[in-house]
Design an enzyme around this catalytic site. Structure first.
Site, short mmCIF file in Angstrom:
data_model
loop_
_atom_site.label_atom_id
_atom_site.label_comp_id
_atom_site.label_asym_id
_atom_site.label_seq_id
_atom_site.Cartn_x
_atom_site.Cartn_y
_atom_site.Cartn_z
NE ARG A 57 -8.68 -7.51 1.62
CZ ARG A 57 -7.62 -6.73 1.76
NH1 ARG A 57 -7.40 -5.75 0.90
NH2 ARG A 57 -6.78 -6.90 2.75
CB VAL A 58 -12.81 -2.97 2.47
CG1 VAL A 58 -12.18 -1.74 3.09
CG2 VAL A 58 -13.70 -2.57 1.29
N GLY A 59 -9.57 -3.78 3.09
CA GLY A 59 -8.60 -4.00 4.16
C GLY A 59 -8.51 -2.81 5.10
CG ASP A 60 -4.61 -1.80 6.41
OD1 ASP A 60 -4.62 -2.61 5.46
OD2 ASP A 60 -3.71 -0.97 6.59
N GLY A 116 -3.80 -6.45 5.52
CA GLY A 116 -4.88 -5.57 5.92
C GLY A 116 -5.82 -6.12 6.97
CB THR A 126 -0.76 0.01 1.35
OG1 THR A 126 -1.52 -1.17 1.46
CG2 THR A 126 -1.67 1.21 1.50
#
Ligand code: GLY
Length: 290
Positions: free
Chosen positions: A181-184, A207, A153
């Site tokens: 999908r969503v991470g940090d 994430g 990232t």
């Protein structure tokens, strides 16, 4: 007036020898873009956005142009920004098509909402005139060889000459993940945080585990009680105990910079008021840190 500082990263990842020069070149251009904003008296928020926009255009980084496809072959990107003066947050998640997700996040920062996702984020981006970019125009330089290698990232933290902090992130996601999908990266307290009373932090890495450990929150809380390097190191140790990898860049409330990682590499660049050239590291071992 205080001196300004900008510290950026191009991801916690593995950098093959043939990728080193692209990483250095991308970091150099990005940190100078942020430094130019700060040297001209611009805000930390504007500097973070400027630096991340450069990395979003550089295909060596997994953000913007360098984003990786999900299991349906689509691109979904996330970005977040925080203004340490007002605690305003702006973020976008699972956003397709946009060239500069960080600039859409900055537009959200001006609104009451803190996070827009998917079609809603795209509609908002269009409403604000964001430049669009087809998936076919995105060409990551680096072939993704494993999920591990794709966890990078980009991020930045800055302190401006007004004494205000900002933090930001942008990611092109993880290759092969579920659609949506969503991470940090777009979640405050997970992938980023800024508070003028404590400092600023931006993360990269796995994430899900960064979110489970609310890693940015851990680091920012420790910045109020200890030096920046131990604050990062003992927070990353918590991540490592989950078997996960990551890296963090941070500024403490006095503007002292620090970074750490447990990935094999972490691409980092620093410029402070008075510097003619940035300091650049591709791993903690490479040279003595700030
Ligand atoms: N750290 C970026 C992600 O997991 O999406």
């Amino acid at each position: 007036m205080t001196g300004w500082t900008i510290l950026i990263h191009g991801g916690a990842k593995t950098i093959a020898p043939e990728e080193e020069s692209d990483n250095r070149e991308g970091l150099d251009e990005a940190v100078r873009a942020g430094a130019d904003v700060l040297a001209a008296g611009g805000s930390a928020v504007a500097a973070v956005e400027a630096a991340i926009r450069v990395m979003e255009d550089h295909p060596v980084f997994n953000a913007g142009t360098g984003a990786v496809p999900n299991r349906a072959g689509g691109i979904e990107m996330c970005a977040g920004m925080m203004d340490g003066a007002s605690l305003a947050v702006g973020a976008v998640a699972a956003l397709p098509l946009v060239r500069h997700p960080v600039s859409v996040a900055r537009e959200v920062l001006r609104e009451r909402e803190i996070l827009l996702a998917g079609n809603g984020a795209l509609a908002f981006a269009r409403e604000r005139g964001a430049e669009l970019k087809d998936d076919e125009q995105r060409q990551p330089v680096r072939a993704v060889v494993s999920a591990d290698a794709a966890c990078d990232t980009v991020g930045a933290v800055a302190l401006d000459s007004n004494g205000d902090f900002a933090a930001g992130t942008s990611t092109g996601g993880l290759e092969g993940t579920r659609v949506g999908r969503v991470g940090d990266s777009p979640m405050p307290g997970c992938g980023f945080y800024a508070d003028n009373t404590l400092g600023a932090v931006a993360l990269s890495g796995d994430g899900e585990e960064i979110a489970r450990t609310v890693l940015a929150s851990r680091i920012i809380d420790k910045l109020g009680r200890m030096d920046v390097m131990p604050a990062i190191q003992c927070s990353l140790a918590r991540l490592a105990r989950l078997g996960a990898e990551g890296g963090a860049v941070a500024l403490d409330r006095k503007g002292q910079p620090g970074f750490g990682h447990n990935s094999s590499h972490f691409a980092v660049a620093l410029m402070r008021a008075g510097d003619e050239d940035p300091s650049i590291w591709l791993s903690r071992d490479e040279e003595e840190g700030p």
